[in-house]
Motif scaffolding. Structure first.
Motif, mmCIF file in Angstrom:
data_model
loop_
_atom_site.group_PDB
_atom_site.id
_atom_site.type_symbol
_atom_site.label_atom_id
_atom_site.label_comp_id
_atom_site.label_asym_id
_atom_site.label_seq_id
_atom_site.Cartn_x
_atom_site.Cartn_y
_atom_site.Cartn_z
ATOM 1 N N VAL A 90 1.655 -4.460 3.439
ATOM 2 C CA VAL A 90 0.798 -4.599 2.267
ATOM 3 C C VAL A 90 -0.006 -3.314 2.102
ATOM 4 C CG1 VAL A 90 -1.041 -5.908 1.153
ATOM 5 C CG2 VAL A 90 0.626 -7.088 2.614
ATOM 6 N N PHE A 91 0.119 -2.700 0.933
ATOM 7 C CA PHE A 91 -0.648 -1.501 0.592
ATOM 8 C C PHE A 91 -1.642 -1.864 -0.503
ATOM 9 C CE2 PHE A 91 3.384 -0.013 2.243
ATOM 10 C CZ PHE A 91 3.016 1.023 3.088
ATOM 11 N N VAL A 92 -2.863 -1.332 -0.381
ATOM 12 C CA VAL A 92 -3.905 -1.635 -1.350
ATOM 13 C C VAL A 92 -4.534 -0.325 -1.818
ATOM 14 C CG1 VAL A 92 -6.010 -2.946 -1.810
ATOM 15 C CG2 VAL A 92 -4.362 -3.808 -0.132
ATOM 16 N N ARG A 93 -4.726 -0.211 -3.122
ATOM 17 C CA ARG A 93 -5.407 0.968 -3.672
ATOM 18 C C ARG A 93 -6.904 0.712 -3.557
ATOM 19 N NH1 ARG A 93 -6.355 3.565 -9.231
ATOM 20 N NH2 ARG A 93 -5.949 5.777 -8.842
ATOM 21 N N THR A 137 -14.152 8.211 -1.633
ATOM 22 C CA THR A 137 -14.836 7.702 -2.810
ATOM 23 C C THR A 137 -13.982 7.779 -4.069
ATOM 24 O OG1 THR A 137 -15.868 9.870 -3.161
ATOM 25 C CG2 THR A 137 -17.110 8.246 -1.879
ATOM 26 N N LYS A 138 -12.728 8.195 -3.945
ATOM 27 C CA LYS A 138 -11.761 8.138 -5.036
ATOM 28 C C LYS A 138 -10.600 7.247 -4.598
ATOM 29 C CE LYS A 138 -13.880 10.959 -7.873
ATOM 30 N NZ LYS A 138 -15.169 10.953 -7.147
ATOM 31 N N TRP A 139 -9.916 6.650 -5.548
ATOM 32 C CA TRP A 139 -8.868 5.680 -5.255
ATOM 33 C C TRP A 139 -7.753 6.274 -4.408
ATOM 34 C CZ3 TRP A 139 -10.488 1.059 -5.913
ATOM 35 C CH2 TRP A 139 -11.341 0.715 -6.978
ATOM 36 N N THR A 140 -7.366 5.530 -3.368
ATOM 37 C CA THR A 140 -6.310 5.943 -2.447
ATOM 38 C C THR A 140 -5.536 4.715 -1.987
ATOM 39 O OG1 THR A 140 -7.834 7.636 -1.596
ATOM 40 C CG2 THR A 140 -5.816 7.264 -0.349
ATOM 41 N N ILE A 179 -2.449 -3.799 -5.627
ATOM 42 C CA ILE A 179 -1.811 -4.257 -4.387
ATOM 43 C C ILE A 179 -0.297 -4.135 -4.519
ATOM 44 C CG2 ILE A 179 -1.426 -6.259 -2.876
ATOM 45 C CD1 ILE A 179 -4.193 -7.298 -3.941
ATOM 46 N N LEU A 180 0.333 -3.697 -3.436
ATOM 47 C CA LEU A 180 1.795 -3.685 -3.354
ATOM 48 C C LEU A 180 2.220 -4.338 -2.047
ATOM 49 C CD1 LEU A 180 4.686 -2.842 -4.105
ATOM 50 C CD2 LEU A 180 4.218 -0.613 -3.046
ATOM 51 N N ILE A 181 3.065 -5.352 -2.147
ATOM 52 C CA ILE A 181 3.688 -5.989 -0.984
ATOM 53 C C ILE A 181 5.158 -5.594 -1.003
ATOM 54 C CG2 ILE A 181 4.177 -8.189 0.163
ATOM 55 C CD1 ILE A 181 1.835 -9.366 -1.544
ATOM 56 N N THR A 182 5.642 -4.976 0.075
ATOM 57 C CA THR A 182 7.001 -4.453 0.061
ATOM 58 C C THR A 182 7.660 -4.555 1.431
ATOM 59 O OG1 THR A 182 8.367 -2.489 -0.416
ATOM 60 C CG2 THR A 182 6.170 -2.109 0.511
ATOM 61 N N ASP A 183 8.997 -4.674 1.408
ATOM 62 C CA ASP A 183 9.746 -4.651 2.655
ATOM 63 C C ASP A 183 10.278 -3.253 2.975
ATOM 64 O OD1 ASP A 183 11.690 -4.494 0.713
ATOM 65 O OD2 ASP A 183 12.875 -6.202 1.428
ATOM 66 N N ASP A 184 9.829 -2.255 2.220
ATOM 67 C CA ASP A 184 10.162 -0.863 2.526
ATOM 68 C C ASP A 184 9.186 -0.382 3.595
ATOM 69 O OD1 ASP A 184 10.744 1.795 2.686
ATOM 70 O OD2 ASP A 184 10.437 2.247 0.557
ATOM 71 N N PRO A 189 2.556 5.823 1.557
ATOM 72 C CA PRO A 189 1.643 5.452 0.475
ATOM 73 C C PRO A 189 1.235 6.632 -0.406
ATOM 74 C CG PRO A 189 0.539 5.357 2.605
ATOM 75 C CD PRO A 189 2.003 5.513 2.891
ATOM 76 N N ALA A 190 1.374 7.853 0.111
ATOM 77 C CA ALA A 190 1.038 9.033 -0.691
ATOM 78 C C ALA A 190 1.980 9.194 -1.881
ATOM 79 C CB ALA A 190 1.068 10.285 0.178
ATOM 80 N N THR A 191 3.131 8.515 -1.839
ATOM 81 C CA THR A 191 4.088 8.605 -2.943
ATOM 82 C C THR A 191 3.857 7.553 -4.015
ATOM 83 O OG1 THR A 191 5.725 7.141 -1.904
ATOM 84 C CG2 THR A 191 5.816 9.473 -1.315
ATOM 85 N N LEU A 192 2.910 6.649 -3.801
ATOM 86 C CA LEU A 192 2.665 5.576 -4.767
ATOM 87 C C LEU A 192 1.894 6.105 -5.969
ATOM 88 C CD1 LEU A 192 1.791 2.658 -2.330
ATOM 89 C CD2 LEU A 192 3.866 2.911 -3.718
#
Length: 231
Positions: A90-93, A137-140, A179-184, A189-192
């Protein structure tokens, strides 16, 4: 000549079979503000044009729950369907109010999932702490990781079916945008993208300089290769 044709035909069949075995990664996208329910003191904010979709969520200032999850209060819930048994990240911005250790933590869980890292859980919740080392303090985009187990990135193994991702506040000052839920599992995450499809077009990011985050601007993202399974 006949043998050459047979060989060519066989080669084409092998290529076609290999291609059919290659499947696109599962990608389940959500805007953070689509949480249902989103319980107080978590709230939706619309004061940042760089937020995907123009809105984001976080706990209102002055609320902290460092000893245990505040659930069912202060929790964002997201129902999603897993199409096939597998292991997911799970990736979260995210962004922080300040680049400090005092504003950078939350709790997370997916009830019914098997975790790759179980050490240091707090009442069954992952202690997602010390995120200031990965965001600012910026979106990541950052993964959900377990601070109770050396910041190990969590992997969630789930059978096909319906699940609920829950994110609860721990310290005020940590905000959530997408939010991104992925099986990759190899996803960087830097490519999102800076926004999920249909979001805003702001491109500001954090740049890690000598161990601390500074503001920076990256070129706009293109979405030719973004094909979420659900949104």
């Amino acid at each position: 000549m006949y043998k050459k044709l047979i060989f060519l035909f066989s080669f084409i069949i092998v290529l076609a079979s290999a291609s059919s075995l290659t499947q696109a990664a599962t990608e389940i996208w959500r805007e953070a503000e689509s949480a249902d329910p989103l319980t107080a003191p978590m709230a939706t904010f619309a004061d940042d044009p760089c937020a995907s979709g123009g809105e984001y969520i976080g706990v209102t200032a002055g609320n902290n729950s460092t000893s245990a999850s505040p659930a069912p209060d202060g929790t964002a819930s997201y129902i999603f369907d897993v199409p096939a048994t597998g292991t997911y990240k799970v990736f979260v911005r995210t962004k922080l109010a300040t680049d400090t250790i005092d504003d950078d933590s939350s709790y997370a869980r997916i009830d019914g999932a098997t975790l790759s890292s179980t050490a240091g859980l707090v009442g069954g919740w992952i202690k997602w702490n010390n995120t200031y080392t990965q965001t600012g303090t910026k979106w990541t985009w950052i993964p959900i990781f377990n601070n109770g187990d050396g910041d190990a990135v969590e992997q969630f193994t789930m059978d096909a079916g319906q699940y609920t991702l829950e994110i609860a506040y721990r310290e005020d000052g940590m905000y959530f945008d997408a939010i991104l839920i992925t099986d990759d599992l190899a996803l960087d995450p830097a490519t999102l993208p800076n926004e999920i499809p249909g979001g805003s077009s702001c491109v500001e990011e954090n740049i890690l300089v000598n161990g601390s985050f500074e503001d920076g601007v990256l070129a706009p993202w293109q979405f030719d290769n973004v094909s979420p399974a659900s949104y």
